[in-house]
Design a protein around this motif. Structure first.
Motif, short mmCIF file in Angstrom:
data_model
loop_
_atom_site.label_atom_id
_atom_site.label_comp_id
_atom_site.label_asym_id
_atom_site.label_seq_id
_atom_site.Cartn_x
_atom_site.Cartn_y
_atom_site.Cartn_z
N ASP A 115 34.38 31.43 27.49
CA ASP A 115 35.42 31.97 28.45
C ASP A 115 36.77 30.93 28.36
O ASP A 115 37.86 31.57 28.66
N ALA A 116 36.55 29.93 27.90
CA ALA A 116 37.93 29.22 27.58
C ALA A 116 38.42 29.53 26.17
O ALA A 116 39.53 29.12 25.86
N GLY A 117 37.94 30.46 25.45
CA GLY A 117 38.34 30.66 24.05
C GLY A 117 38.10 29.99 23.05
O GLY A 117 38.66 29.80 21.93
N GLU A 118 37.27 28.91 23.13
CA GLU A 118 36.77 27.87 22.20
C GLU A 118 35.76 28.49 21.20
O GLU A 118 35.37 27.74 20.39
N ARG A 119 35.08 29.42 21.56
CA ARG A 119 34.06 30.07 20.93
C ARG A 119 34.06 31.39 20.52
O ARG A 119 34.06 32.28 21.73
N GLY A 120 34.00 31.94 19.21
CA GLY A 120 34.01 33.15 18.96
C GLY A 120 32.84 33.81 18.92
O GLY A 120 31.80 32.95 18.89
N GLY A 121 32.72 34.95 18.59
CA GLY A 121 31.50 35.86 18.47
C GLY A 121 30.77 35.89 19.78
O GLY A 121 29.49 36.38 19.74
N THR A 128 33.04 36.02 30.12
CA THR A 128 32.27 36.56 31.34
C THR A 128 33.17 37.73 31.99
O THR A 128 32.47 38.56 32.37
N GLY A 129 34.49 37.91 31.79
CA GLY A 129 35.11 39.09 32.28
C GLY A 129 34.86 40.20 31.30
O GLY A 129 34.46 41.44 31.81
N GLU A 130 34.71 40.18 30.13
CA GLU A 130 34.18 41.36 29.08
C GLU A 130 32.82 41.55 29.37
O GLU A 130 32.54 42.79 29.39
N ARG A 131 31.97 40.82 29.91
CA ARG A 131 30.57 41.20 30.07
C ARG A 131 30.70 41.89 31.54
O ARG A 131 29.87 42.93 31.34
N GLU A 132 31.34 41.76 32.25
CA GLU A 132 31.47 42.27 33.59
C GLU A 132 31.93 43.76 33.39
O GLU A 132 31.48 44.77 33.84
N GLU A 133 33.01 43.67 32.43
CA GLU A 133 33.55 45.01 31.89
C GLU A 133 32.72 45.92 31.45
O GLU A 133 32.63 47.31 31.56
N LEU A 134 32.07 45.53 30.41
CA LEU A 134 30.95 46.33 29.80
C LEU A 134 29.83 46.92 30.69
O LEU A 134 29.56 47.93 30.58
#
Length: 81
Positions: free
Chosen positions: A27-33, A37-43
């Protein structure tokens, strides 16, 4: 070892704490791949919408099977002499 100790302090399973930390990093952009949380909710919302649209399409397909087919030739009672 640090996570295990903190998990015991918090009264949670170490893997649960590890998962929460990974998600916070994503969520903080520190971990790729990993999805945020927002993307999970949108998906999840898009998947629900997809299911609804598939159901609607099936209803329309079924209804169209029972509706009369249109014709270019006038039939009886269509005002044709």
């Amino acid at each position: 070892m640090q996570i295990k100790r903190r998990a015991v302090d918090l009264g949670v399973h170490p893997e649960a704490l590890r998962t929460w930390i990974r998600q916070a990093e994503a969520d903080a952009g520190e971990r790729g791949g990993r999805l945020t949380t927002g993307e999970r909710e949108e998906l999840a919302a898009l998947r629900r919408e997809n299911v609804q649209l598939k159901r609607a399409n099936e209803v329309l397909r079924t209804a169209s099977a029972f509706s009369p087919r249109s014709s270019t030739r006038p039939g009886p009672g269509d005002g044709a002499p």
